[in-house]
Design an enzyme around this catalytic site. Structure first.
Site, short mmCIF file in Angstrom:
data_model
loop_
_atom_site.label_atom_id
_atom_site.label_comp_id
_atom_site.label_asym_id
_atom_site.label_seq_id
_atom_site.Cartn_x
_atom_site.Cartn_y
_atom_site.Cartn_z
N HIS A 161 0.81 -1.22 0.00
CA HIS A 161 0.00 0.00 0.00
C HIS A 161 0.84 1.27 0.00
O HIS A 161 0.32 2.36 -0.22
CB HIS A 161 -0.93 0.02 1.21
CG HIS A 161 -1.99 -1.03 1.19
ND1 HIS A 161 -2.86 -1.19 0.13
CD2 HIS A 161 -2.32 -1.99 2.10
CE1 HIS A 161 -3.68 -2.19 0.39
NE2 HIS A 161 -3.36 -2.69 1.57
N ASP A 197 -2.86 -10.45 -2.61
CA ASP A 197 -3.46 -10.00 -1.36
C ASP A 197 -4.93 -9.66 -1.58
O ASP A 197 -5.34 -9.28 -2.68
CB ASP A 197 -2.69 -8.76 -0.88
CG ASP A 197 -3.02 -8.36 0.54
OD1 ASP A 197 -2.28 -8.74 1.45
OD2 ASP A 197 -4.04 -7.64 0.73
N HIS A 199 -6.47 -7.10 -0.56
CA HIS A 199 -6.59 -5.67 -0.84
C HIS A 199 -5.72 -5.29 -2.04
O HIS A 199 -4.63 -5.84 -2.22
CB HIS A 199 -6.18 -4.85 0.37
CG HIS A 199 -6.96 -5.16 1.60
ND1 HIS A 199 -6.53 -6.08 2.54
CD2 HIS A 199 -8.14 -4.68 2.05
CE1 HIS A 199 -7.42 -6.16 3.52
NE2 HIS A 199 -8.41 -5.32 3.25
#
Length: 349
Positions: A161, A197, A199
Site C-alpha cells: 500500500h 493480497d 486488498h
C-alpha cells in the site's frame, strides 16, 4: 527455498488502530510474522537467514527523499513537539482543494501530508522495522540474482500500500517495489509483480503505472466496497510507456476459488505474454475465508493451488509477504502456498 527474516521486524508493535470509525485492537502485529516463521521452520523448506544491510540508495530508487527522511526522523520530531503518546495517528490530510506543494513544519501536518489513512499507527521503532523489512525483500532479490530459483522474503511490516511519498494500510516502505527496482538496477530485463493480497496493491500500481519494464497484476476485492477504495478498478491499465502493463482483477465480497482461480488463470496467461525474467509475488494470506478483516472465501488448499500455478510460469520467483491477519491458520496457509510452488508437479489444478 531460503527464507529471509530479521527480529528487528518485530519492533514495530502497535496495539491499536482506527478502523470503521473506532479505536480497535491492532491487526498488523508482530505475532503474524512469528506464526509464519514457526510454520516455515516446521516445513523445513531450507535455510532461514537474516537480511543483509543495504544503503538507503535502494530505498530511494522507489521512495522520495523527503518522505524517507520523515520516516527516519519521525520519532525525534514527535518527542521534540512534546508529545508523549506511544502510538501516533494522523488526523488531517491535504485532500481535494488543499495544497500539496508545501510540507508543513508542524508534526501533525507532516503526518497527514505523508499518509493516506488513519489506520496505520507509527511509533518509536517503526522506521527500524520498516527498513529491515525492505532489506529482507532486497536480500531475497539478491538470492534470485545469485541463481536461486525461488526465495521467501518474510516481510513485516507489509509494503504494497505504500506509495512513493505516502504510508498507509499498515505499509511504510513498498518492499515488493523496492525489490523489483533493485532487480532492474542489477540488469534484470523485465519484472512482473503479481499481487494476490485481498486488498489492492495501490502503492505498487502507482509506482510503476507509467513503466513498461515492470508489469503489475492484482487480484483483490472491488475497491467500490473495500479498502483502499480509490484505486484498483479494472479500467486502470497504465499510462504513457506503461499503458497496457497494469492489470486489475476486482472481485466481489464472498468470492470463492472458482472465480478467484479464473482471475489467477487470466493473470498467469497475461504474465506469460509479457515473458518476465523474474516474478515477484506480493503474497497475501487474507483471501482466506476466516481472515478477520477480509471478505473472500478461499480455503486452505486453495493456497496450494496458487503456489502451484505460479510455479508453472517457469520463472525465478521471489515471494514477498504482505497481508493475512492473526488467526491460527495463517502459518499453515502460507506454507501451503510455498509448498504448492515447490511441489507443483504433484499438484492437480
Amino acid at each position: 527455498m531460503k527464507t529471509i527474516f530479521s527480529p528487528d521486524q518485530l519492533l514495530h508493535a502497535p496495539t491499536k488502530e482506527i478502523s470503521d470509525g473506532k479505536l480497535v485492537a491492532a491487526h498488523e502485529v508482530p505475532a503474524r510474522a512469528e506464526i509464519i516463521l514457526e510454520h516455515i521452520r516446521k516445513a523445513q523448506f531450507g535455510e532461514i537467514q537474516p537480511p543483509k544491510e543495504f544503503t538507503l540508495n535502494a530505498i530511494l530508487k522507489v521512495h522520495d527523499t523527503d518522505y524517507v527522511h520523515f520516516l527516519q526522523d519521525f520519532w525525534k520530531l514527535w518527542q521534540e513537539a512534546g508529545r508523549t503518546e506511544e502510538e501516533v495517528f494522523p488526523f488531517v490530510w491535504p485532500v481535494h482543494g488543499l495544497r500539496h506543494d508545501i510540507v508543513p513544519d508542524h508534526i501533525d501536518g507532516k503526518l497527514g501530508f505523508y499518509s493516506f489513512d488513519a489506520g496505520s499507527p507509527m511509533g518509536a521503532h517503526t522506521w527500524t522495522a520498516a527498513r529491515s523489512s525492505a532489506e529482507t525483500a532486497l536480500t531475497g532479490a539478491d538470492l534470485i540474482l545469485s541463481g536461486e530459483g525461488a526465495a521467501f522474503a518474510l516481510c513485516r511490516p507489509p509494503g504494497h500500500h505504500a506509495h512513493r511519498r505516502l504510508y498507509g494500510g499498515y505499509c511504510f516502505l513498498n518492499n515488493a517495489a523496492i525489490a523489483a527496482q533493485h532487480l532492474r538496477d542489477q540488469g534484470v530485463g523485465k519484472v512482473t509483480i503479481l499481487d494476490v493480497d485481498y486488498h489492492h496493491g495501490n502503492g505498487t500500481q502507482a509506482i510503476f503505472y507509467d513503466r513498461a519494464d515492470v508489469q503489475f497484476l492484482s487480484i483483490h476485492a472491488d475497491p467500490k466496497v473495500e479498502f483502499p477504495y480509490y484505486l484498483g478498478h479494472a479500467n486502470e491499465r497504465g499510462l504513457k510507456e506503461g499503458a497496457g502493463y497494469n492489470h486489475n482483477y476486482p472481485l466481489p465480497h464472498g468470492t470463492s476459488w472458482d472465480k478467484w482461480g479464473e482471475a489467477l488463470e487470466d493473470a498467469c496467461r497475461t504474465i506469460m505474454k509479457f515473458a518476465p525474467d523474474v516474478v515477484i509475488v506480493s503474497l497475501g494470506m487474507d483471501p482466506y475465508e476466516n481472515d478477520p478483516i477480509s471478505q473472500f472465501r478461499l480455503k486452505t488448499d486453495d493456497f496450494t493451488r496458487i503456489g502451484a500455478r505460479i510455479a508453472q510460469l517457469g520463472c525465478p520467483t521471489l515471494f514477498v509477504m504482505e497481508g493475512g491477519y492473526l488467526i491460527g491458520e495463517l502459518g499453515v496457509n502460507c506454507t501451503k502456498a510455498l509448498s504448492g510452488y515447490l511441489d507443483a508437479e504433484k499438484i492437480s489444478l
